[in-house]
Design a protein around this motif. Sequence first.
Motif, mmCIF file in Angstrom:
data_model
loop_
_atom_site.group_PDB
_atom_site.id
_atom_site.type_symbol
_atom_site.label_atom_id
_atom_site.label_comp_id
_atom_site.label_asym_id
_atom_site.label_seq_id
_atom_site.Cartn_x
_atom_site.Cartn_y
_atom_site.Cartn_z
ATOM 1 N N LYS A 1 39.543 44.988 47.323
ATOM 2 C CA LYS A 1 40.871 44.882 46.565
ATOM 3 C C LYS A 1 41.410 46.002 46.169
ATOM 4 C CE LYS A 1 40.767 42.387 42.881
ATOM 5 N NZ LYS A 1 40.418 41.857 41.517
ATOM 6 N N LEU B 1 42.317 48.775 43.736
ATOM 7 C CA LEU B 1 41.892 48.921 42.190
ATOM 8 C C LEU B 1 42.637 50.244 41.713
ATOM 9 C CD1 LEU B 1 38.043 48.564 42.047
ATOM 10 C CD2 LEU B 1 39.798 46.827 42.022
ATOM 11 N N ARG C 1 30.363 46.079 43.407
ATOM 12 C CA ARG C 1 30.150 45.322 44.563
ATOM 13 C C ARG C 1 28.901 45.756 45.454
ATOM 14 N NH1 ARG C 1 34.720 41.429 45.960
ATOM 15 N NH2 ARG C 1 36.161 41.433 44.028
HETATM 16 N N1 SUO Z 1 36.404 48.713 33.765
HETATM 17 C C1 SUO Z 1 35.667 49.220 35.006
HETATM 18 C C2 SUO Z 1 36.308 48.930 36.146
HETATM 19 C C3 SUO Z 1 37.711 48.006 36.086
HETATM 20 C C4 SUO Z 1 38.291 47.847 37.383
HETATM 21 N N2 SUO Z 1 37.549 47.256 38.317
HETATM 22 C C5 SUO Z 1 37.933 45.947 38.886
HETATM 23 O O1 SUO Z 1 38.741 45.539 38.582
HETATM 24 C C6 SUO Z 1 36.842 45.549 39.999
HETATM 25 C C7 SUO Z 1 37.370 44.036 40.401
HETATM 26 C C8 SUO Z 1 36.749 43.615 41.615
HETATM 27 O O2 SUO Z 1 35.865 44.056 41.859
HETATM 28 O O3 SUO Z 1 37.150 42.612 42.234
HETATM 29 C C9 SUO Z 1 38.837 49.070 38.052
HETATM 30 O O4 SUO Z 1 38.596 49.666 39.061
HETATM 31 O O5 SUO Z 1 39.362 49.975 37.074
#
Ligand code: SUO
Length: 326
Positions: free
Chosen positions: A176, A178, A274
């Motif tokens: 995804k 990010l 992940r």
């Molecule tokens: N708060 C820590 C990280 C939040 C966010 N990660 C995410 O959205 C991971 C979602 C996912 O793995 O589908 C980021 O990268 O900023």
Amino acid sequence: MKQFTSIHDVKNVDALIEKALFFKQNPIHSYIGERKVLGMVFFNPSLRTRMSTQKAAYNLGMDVIALNAGADGWAIETKDGVIMNGDKPEHINEAVQIMSSYCDILGVRTFAGLKNRNEDYAESILTKFLELSSVPVLSLESSTLHPLQSLTDMMTIRENGIKKPKVVLTWAPHPKALPQAVPNSFLQWVTKSDAEVVVTHPEGYELDIQFTQGATIEYDQNKAFEGADIIYAKNWSSYSAYGQILSTDRSWMVTKEKMALTNNASFMHCLPIRRNMIATDEVINESQVINQAGNRVWAAQAVLNELLNYEKENPNINEQGSIAYR
Ligand SMILES: NCCC[C@H](NC(=O)CCC(=O)O)C(=O)O
Ligand SMILES: NC(=O)OP(=O)(O)O
């Protein structure tokens, strides 16, 4: 400290890190937060930030109200001047004033939309909170920064006890797009420490230069890993081709073989991670991530303690909230 939204709000970074380490040894040291309320508003999901900050507040004697905006509250319109004939019944202009009147500190989590770089980097929602809240504002991760995570990371690196560590921030693949908040913020803090900082990523993933100043960019991940004391992995989407995924190259995943190039480095990640995308099972199982996430409590406690000190010295800051609550 009257707000905590970036490293720039902190007068003495070193003292704040030491305070976090102190709370780890002395969790129940003072009840400076007794009969005070921490409000936390989440526009995006959270496990660690929500639970660790809540725990930190409890350790200081505070009560906590958490709201998942749009899920267990009304959906909030965040833009000015719109005709509100859609699915958002509440406007941020009223909501922040009201929520802050119930609280003594107000936290907010608001991720980047990753569609419009100017909008995200203007931090429009966090700015609304800063403008409209009658009490100190705490970032629980904004569009471009995650200071509670970064303070925790500095504390965790300090626990390793290495003088002038080589710290490598490595991009790793992810399915995804990010935000850049975690890497931006990590660099904002780590480049001000005594560490030698290297950032490694595929071409096209260069971060905003305001955050990479003081770091070396190395496009060869193996070369970057040589002699490293800390490997800090994170995915982010492109800053220049804003919000886009430019590479899904799985050879950037952190493996045991790559860790073998380092100086027996500790592997860090903010989580959620992940598995077998960012790093392999073995790397994660042998890493610092559980201690790192545990340290979120102590970092949050140090920050809340500073915000409560400010509130104590400026007792008229909230005329309605605390008094009405009591
Ligand atoms: N708060 C820590 C990280 C939040 C966010 N990660 C995410 O959205 C991971 C979602 C996912 O793995 O589908 C980021 O990268 O900023
Ligand atoms: N690292 C971090 O902020 O985790 P959450 O998104 O679960 O709060």
